[in-house]
Design an enzyme around this catalytic site. Structure first.
Site, PDB file in Angstrom:
ATOM      1  N   HIS A 127       0.830  -0.744   0.016  1.00 23.79           N
ATOM      2  CA  HIS A 127       0.462   0.342   0.155  1.00 23.79           C
ATOM      3  C   HIS A 127       1.149   0.976   0.310  1.00 23.79           C
ATOM      4  CE1 HIS A 127      -2.703  -3.066   2.005  1.00 23.79           C
ATOM      5  NE2 HIS A 127      -3.495  -2.407   1.033  1.00 23.79           N
ATOM      6  N   ASP A 166      -4.124  -6.513  -7.931  1.00 23.03           N
ATOM      7  CA  ASP A 166      -4.609  -6.245  -6.726  1.00 23.03           C
ATOM      8  C   ASP A 166      -4.608  -4.503  -6.984  1.00 23.03           C
ATOM      9  OD1 ASP A 166      -4.912  -5.665  -3.902  1.00 23.03           O
ATOM     10  OD2 ASP A 166      -2.541  -5.915  -2.965  1.00 23.03           O
TER      11      ASP A 166
END
Length: 338
Positions: free
Chosen positions: A186, A256
């Site tokens: 992230h 993702d």
């Protein structure tokens, strides 16, 4: 004009689409949508949102995804929904008594699916098949079924089967394995330097075991032994040679979230590179309108192979099997307290 949906899964910024989002979704016709906590208020509101998003995409076929793992990764929570434990909570029980561990995972996952199906949500980004590594970042940690690849495969299969029994499609993630990553994708790009034989003996094992799954999600991780130049999501080498060929996954391959900081470049380029690498669908999660517009510009309609994979995934969905949630919860609590 093609009848194929756009090879994208998008999100909205709040509990209902804004006029600008509605216009974008209606024009783009994405293959699906993903929900986050910012989209969640009450059961009735979520059910209405799900129906609204599907209507904007042009019909009832749009997939509605959510990350409802339990533990620290959940989008539905109290007071309206159960606070489910993470996957890792079942490992001690499984280690003591594999049969009881499997039963607990099945019951917990059926309870999750029961809640999702009631809202019209038909995809849960679960199970994680990442194998925990002692040196890995805790972004995975207790979200995974532990450090034993065979146990991860075993419990991952139980989890996937229980979702399907509950009328929800599972997504195996994060292909081909996030457990060794020493950074949170992230926030930055993880680089895994493990040799190929080590990856093959550990990280790839659960994914090979569940290679028949209808849906899978990539990892934003560089594996230097395979392709030192690009994260798996945007690496034709990883997608073609490892995910598709060696692991044998032929389901719908979803990236993702491409808004994660592991990837760089414009959002058009991120989307385009993901599809060019062999991913079927681009996932964008944060609901930023300008970013979504750029993703749409970088995407294209699902190709023939992607359409076939999406059709196979939809064909796997069945109405939920009979289920008593109160009895399941009581039995789950009994198992976890043993």
């Amino acid at each position: 004009m093609t009848d194929a949906p756009l090879a994208a899964i998008l999100g909205c910024a709040g509990p209902s689409p804004t006029p600008q989002e509605r216009a974008l979704f209606a024009e783009a016709r994405p293959a699906g949508f993903i929900l986050f906590s910012r989209n969640i208020e009450t059961p009735a509101q979520v059910a209405d949102l799900v129906a609204d998003l599907r209507s904007l995409s042009g019909g009832a076929d749009a997939l509605i995804l959510i990350d409802q793992e339990g533990g620290r990764v959940r989008r539905l929570g109290p007071p309206h929904w159960r606070a489910a434990p993470p996957q890792g909570a079942f490992v001690p029980l499984y280690d003591r008594d594999p049969t009881a561990g499997r039963e607990a995972v099945r019951l917990n996952t059926r309870l999750i699916a029961h809640e999702l199906a009631a809202l019209g949500i038909d995809v849960d980004c679960l199970p994680l098949l990442d194998v925990v590594d002692p040196s890995g970042h805790d972004v995975i940690g207790d979200r995974a079924f532990g450090a034993n690849p065979k146990a991860v495969a075993d419990l991952g299969q139980v989890c996937a089967d229980a979702l399907l029994e509950g009328g929800v499609l599972p997504v195996i993630k994060h292909l081909p394995g996030h457990g060794r990553a020493r950074a949170d994708s992230h926030l930055s790009l993880p680089v895994v330097d493990a040799p190929r034989d080590a990856l093959d003996a550990t990280d790839f094992v659960p994914f090979r075991a569940l290679a028949g799954a209808a849906l899978g999600m990539t990892a934003h991780v560089v594996y230097t032994a395979i392709d030192p130049t690009a994260a798996a999501t945007i690496s034709p080498v990883v997608v073609r040679d490892v995910i598709r060929s060696h692991i044998g996954f032929d389901g719908l391959l979803i990236t993702d979230d491409i808004s994660m900081k592991a990837l760089d470049g414009s959002f058009q380029a991120r989307a385009r590179r993901s599809l060019d690498a062999g991913c079927d669908v681009v996932l964008h999660c944060n609901g930023d309108l300008a970013e979504m517009q750029a993703v749409v510009e970088g995407c294209r309609p699902l190709d023939a192979a992607g359409q076939a994979r999406l059709a196979r995934a939809r064909a796997v969905l069945r109405p939920p099997a009979p289920f008593d949630p109160d009895a399941a919860l009581a039995r789950l609590e009994e198992l976890m307290q043993a």
